[in-house]
Design a protein around this motif. Structure first.
Motif, short mmCIF file in Angstrom:
data_model
loop_
_atom_site.label_atom_id
_atom_site.label_comp_id
_atom_site.label_asym_id
_atom_site.label_seq_id
_atom_site.Cartn_x
_atom_site.Cartn_y
_atom_site.Cartn_z
N LEU A 223 166.85 58.04 17.57
CA LEU A 223 165.73 57.67 18.52
C LEU A 223 166.41 57.66 19.97
CD1 LEU A 223 163.86 54.95 16.60
CD2 LEU A 223 162.99 57.46 17.04
N VAL A 224 167.55 56.86 19.88
CA VAL A 224 168.37 56.93 21.39
C VAL A 224 168.43 58.31 21.89
CG1 VAL A 224 170.35 56.23 22.55
CG2 VAL A 224 169.23 54.62 20.87
N ALA A 225 169.11 59.14 20.91
CA ALA A 225 169.49 60.53 21.30
C ALA A 225 168.39 61.30 21.67
CB ALA A 225 170.20 61.33 20.27
N LEU A 226 167.16 61.25 21.05
CA LEU A 226 165.87 61.74 21.38
C LEU A 226 165.25 61.26 22.51
CD1 LEU A 226 164.13 62.23 17.76
CD2 LEU A 226 164.94 64.04 19.22
N TRP A 227 165.10 60.02 22.87
CA TRP A 227 164.89 59.46 24.04
C TRP A 227 165.72 59.98 25.56
CZ3 TRP A 227 167.42 55.80 27.48
CH2 TRP A 227 166.52 55.26 28.60
N LEU A 228 166.96 60.31 25.17
CA LEU A 228 167.72 60.66 26.24
C LEU A 228 167.40 62.02 26.38
CD1 LEU A 228 171.21 59.17 25.32
CD2 LEU A 228 169.68 58.58 27.33
N ILE A 229 167.16 62.89 25.24
CA ILE A 229 166.84 64.33 25.33
C ILE A 229 165.75 64.45 26.35
CG2 ILE A 229 166.08 66.30 24.03
CD1 ILE A 229 168.05 65.40 22.02
N PHE A 230 164.51 63.86 26.17
CA PHE A 230 163.31 63.97 26.46
C PHE A 230 162.97 63.22 27.76
CE2 PHE A 230 162.94 65.76 22.17
CZ PHE A 230 162.38 66.84 22.29
N SER A 231 164.01 62.32 28.08
CA SER A 231 163.68 61.73 29.44
C SER A 231 164.50 61.95 30.63
CB SER A 231 163.89 60.19 28.92
OG SER A 231 163.33 59.72 28.08
N PHE A 232 165.66 62.59 30.27
CA PHE A 232 166.44 62.76 31.39
C PHE A 232 166.90 64.47 31.74
CE2 PHE A 232 167.35 58.19 30.29
CZ PHE A 232 167.30 57.76 31.38
N GLU A 233 166.38 65.13 30.86
CA GLU A 233 166.66 66.52 31.29
C GLU A 233 165.06 67.44 31.41
OE1 GLU A 233 166.91 68.38 26.69
OE2 GLU A 233 168.91 67.90 28.16
N ARG A 234 165.41 68.30 32.02
CA ARG A 234 164.20 69.65 32.07
C ARG A 234 164.00 69.90 30.74
NH1 ARG A 234 167.09 69.86 37.07
NH2 ARG A 234 168.01 72.16 36.04
N ALA A 235 162.91 70.76 30.63
CA ALA A 235 162.57 71.35 29.48
C ALA A 235 163.24 72.31 28.95
CB ALA A 235 160.86 71.70 29.53
N ASN A 236 163.87 73.15 29.69
CA ASN A 236 164.58 74.14 29.40
C ASN A 236 166.08 73.93 29.34
OD1 ASN A 236 164.86 73.92 32.21
ND2 ASN A 236 164.90 76.19 32.77
N GLU A 237 166.63 72.76 29.23
CA GLU A 237 167.68 72.38 29.22
C GLU A 237 168.16 71.42 28.00
OE1 GLU A 237 169.06 70.41 32.96
OE2 GLU A 237 168.94 72.12 33.80
N TYR A 238 169.53 71.66 27.36
CA TYR A 238 169.66 70.99 26.01
C TYR A 238 171.03 70.33 26.05
CZ TYR A 238 166.35 75.01 25.13
OH TYR A 238 165.53 75.91 25.28
N HIS A 239 171.21 69.90 27.21
CA HIS A 239 172.62 69.22 27.18
C HIS A 239 172.74 67.94 26.39
CE1 HIS A 239 173.03 71.78 30.37
NE2 HIS A 239 172.80 71.27 31.38
N PHE A 240 171.64 67.29 26.29
CA PHE A 240 171.78 65.95 25.46
C PHE A 240 171.53 66.15 24.01
CE2 PHE A 240 170.94 63.97 29.63
CZ PHE A 240 171.85 63.10 29.73
N PHE A 241 170.75 67.28 23.59
CA PHE A 241 170.78 67.50 22.33
C PHE A 241 171.75 67.28 21.56
CE2 PHE A 241 170.47 69.91 18.52
CZ PHE A 241 169.19 69.81 17.83
N TYR A 242 173.24 67.49 21.82
CA TYR A 242 174.41 67.37 21.07
C TYR A 242 174.65 66.11 20.72
CZ TYR A 242 174.74 72.19 22.54
OH TYR A 242 174.58 73.57 22.71
N LEU A 243 173.87 65.04 21.29
CA LEU A 243 173.97 63.73 20.79
C LEU A 243 173.41 63.39 19.68
CD1 LEU A 243 172.75 61.83 24.07
CD2 LEU A 243 175.23 62.01 23.05
N LEU A 244 172.44 64.23 19.09
CA LEU A 244 172.12 64.32 17.65
C LEU A 244 172.98 64.43 16.68
CD1 LEU A 244 168.56 66.03 18.20
CD2 LEU A 244 169.06 63.43 17.63
N PHE A 245 174.16 65.16 16.95
CA PHE A 245 175.13 65.44 16.09
C PHE A 245 175.63 64.31 15.34
CE2 PHE A 245 174.48 69.75 17.45
CZ PHE A 245 174.82 70.60 16.64
#
Length: 559
Positions: A223-245
């Motif tokens: 949940l923390v990773a998803l919050w960071l993914i969809f709160s602090f990056e634009r739709a076409n950027e995936y930098h925070f997605f790797y937090l899910l790993f």
């Protein structure tokens, strides 16, 4: 002959396989399973129409393909007609407006035949089984499923182009669209089925409290990773997605393949919810789907490796336990042999004294005193054998000794007196050079047995002296903080091969030796805080064994 048998066997199996189809298709079980599958297929297809391409039934999330492959893997490719009918009905009632009848039939056939071939390749070629989650099985799924779905996607879209339902320019847009949806559906859902059928019991082996804590930490991390993914990056950027790993890798390491499969599925469902609520376009959704695919590969492989490691550890523990059991059996056997070795000398003396008594009775029946003396000596040797049994049992089982202040000179003279008769029988002379030494605290009986072992070995070696009369010299002397006993012989010496393992059990140069005397003597002397060693007297032969004992040491505990 073998080829003929194999051909006939395969032909028979093939005929049974083909002949069995009509019977299986007509069975009530087949109809029931097929009906349930078709209903589930249509319902799931209707619920998961996510980012559909041109109304052609090509979506970016297609879990029905996992359901289809699972049915064919579990029940066999005989259910391919059921899959064909389910795909046909979906195209007619859900996506039918965008396709021609010929295109609908052709694409449904591609789905049925393609997934039947994929299932057959997995089960027959790679020996894949839904109920197994070993590393080989997981790799087979992760490699074969994406490759098979890519071929199916190419054929499916090719027929759409052939029948004019899809423009040629959109072919390479449609193929990855279909491939991503089908592949992600299989890679996300099928491992959960593998967990249910095979490895879910591993989760049951974890304590409920630990499992609850692990699940809570995992969900919090996701949940923390998803919050960071969809709160602090634009739709076409995936930098925070790797937090899910991080949470996926953590749950895989904690719970193995079962936790990884369920964890990846949970992550994907939550990700779908966030994307649906956010209204992201198809291009963004496809990017996330590809990242989820990489996440699934990482988590599932890591979980399978963790399970393999645990299985290896369990096997290693079982092997160690088996070795320990074998060691205990060997120790028990060695103890029995050691007992026989230790009491052989006093029993031999008993036999000798009884023989002497019998001879005295035959020669001088009117003189009972010598007979009584011989019987008294035999009785004393029997008492000594009993004491040896008790002491050796205590030492082997508990490592305990019974130390008392002992006159080492008197003990050595007693041992030499016992050995002289045997030495004379072998033509060996025994000489004792005993200096005055202070009393030492030892278990006299055990030290006496150790000396008997060493001296008897020296007598046997001296009896083999070729040029000189056999001779054994025993010396007792005082050291700075202890005493030393030396036993020297003029025999042929110890060979280099035997010297490397001289004090190890079952190493002997005697034809009838057990190889336990020196090994047991080393253990007993070491338990007294002393040492035993040896050296060559001359380059061409002879050996000197040295026993060093402290004047005062804590004894009573084995090494």
């Amino acid at each position: 002959m073998g080829d003929v048998v194999r051909k006939s066997a395969s032909a028979t199996a093939g005929s049974r396989w083909s002949a069995g189809w009509p019977q299986e298709l007509a069975s009530a079980q087949y109809v029931a399973i097929g009906g349930v599958f078709i209903a589930a297929y249509i319902g799931l297809e209707w619920l998961t129409r996510v980012h559909e391409l041109e109304g052609l039934g090509i979506t970016l999330w297609n879990p029905v393909k996992a359901l289809s492959l699972g049915l064919l893997l579990l029940k066999g490719v005989a259910y391919a007609p059921v899959l064909f009918l389910a795909a046909l009905l979906v195209d007619l009632f859900i996506y039918g407006a965008a396709k021609s009848v010929a295109s609908t039939v052709a694409t449904s056939a591609v789905v049925a035949i393609g997934y039947a071939a994929l299932a057959a390749g997995l089960t027959r070629g790679l020996r894949f089984a839904v109920g197994r989650s070993d590393l080989r099985n997981v790799i087979a799924l992760l490699v074969t499923a994406p490759a098979g779905t890519f071929v199916i996607a190419c054929l499916y879209c090719g027929f759409l182009v052939w029948f004019g339902d899809l423009p040629v320019r959109q072919y390479w847009e449609a193929v990855p669209h279909l491939w991503v949806g089908d592949t992600v559906g299989i890679i996300i859902i099928l491992p959960v089925a593998m967990t249910v059928f095979g490895s879910v019991q591993r989760l049951g082996e974890i304590r409920p409290t630990v499992l609850l804590i692990d699940s809570g930490v995992f969900l919090a991390g996701v949940l923390v990773a998803l919050w960071l993914i969809f709160s602090f990056e634009r739709a076409n950027e995936y930098h925070f997605f790797y937090l899910l790993f991080l949470p996926v890798s953590w749950i895989a390491m904690r719970t193995g393949f079962a936790g990884a499969a369920i964890g990846v599925c949970v992550v994907h469902l939550l990700l779908l919810a966030f994307i649906s609520w956010g209204g992201y376009p198809a291009s963004t959704f496809m990017g996330y789907q590809l990242l989820v695919l990489a996440l699934a590969f990482n988590g599932l492989l890591l979980g399978a490796v963790v399970d393999e490691r645990r299985k290896s550890d369990e096997l290693l523990r079982e092997q160690h336990a088996q070795v320990a059991r074998m060691t205990r059996h060997a120790t028990a056997g060695a103890m029995g042999v050691s007992l026989a070795h230790q009491i052989s000398q006093p029993l031999s003396n008993v036999a000798m004294y009884l023989h002497v008594g019998r001879q005295l009775l035959a020669d001088k029946p009117a003189e009972p005193a010598p007979v009584a003396a011989s019987l008294e000596k035999a009785t004393a040797q029997l008492r000594q054998a009993k004491d040896i049994l008790e002491r050796l049992r205590d030492f082997v089982s508990r490592g305990t000794l019974r130390p008392t202040p002992t006159d080492l000179g008197a003990l050595t003279r007693r041992v030499v007196a016992l050995a002289e008769d045997d030495a004379r029988a072998h033509g060996v002379s025994v000489r004792l050079e005993a200096a005055s030494v202070p009393p030492i605290t030892v278990d006299a009986l055990q030290l006496e047995q150790s000396l008997i072992n060493v001296i008897n070995n020296a007598i046997d070696a001296a009896a083999e002296a070729s040029r000189l009369p056999g001779c054994v010299t025993i010396r007792v002397a005082t050291l700075d903080k202890g005493v030393r006993i030396e036993v020297e012989d003029n025999g042929p010496g110890v060979s280099d091969v035997v010297a490397k393992h001289l004090f190890e059990p079952f190493v002997t140069t005697k034809p009838s030796g057990m190889g336990l005397g020196l090994a047991l003597s080393r253990e007993l002397i070491s338990a007294h805080g002393g040492t035993i060693d040896w050296e060559r007297v001359r380059p061409d032969g002879g050996a000197r064994f040295t026993i060093d004992l402290p004047l005062s040491a804590e004894v009573g505990h084995g090494t």
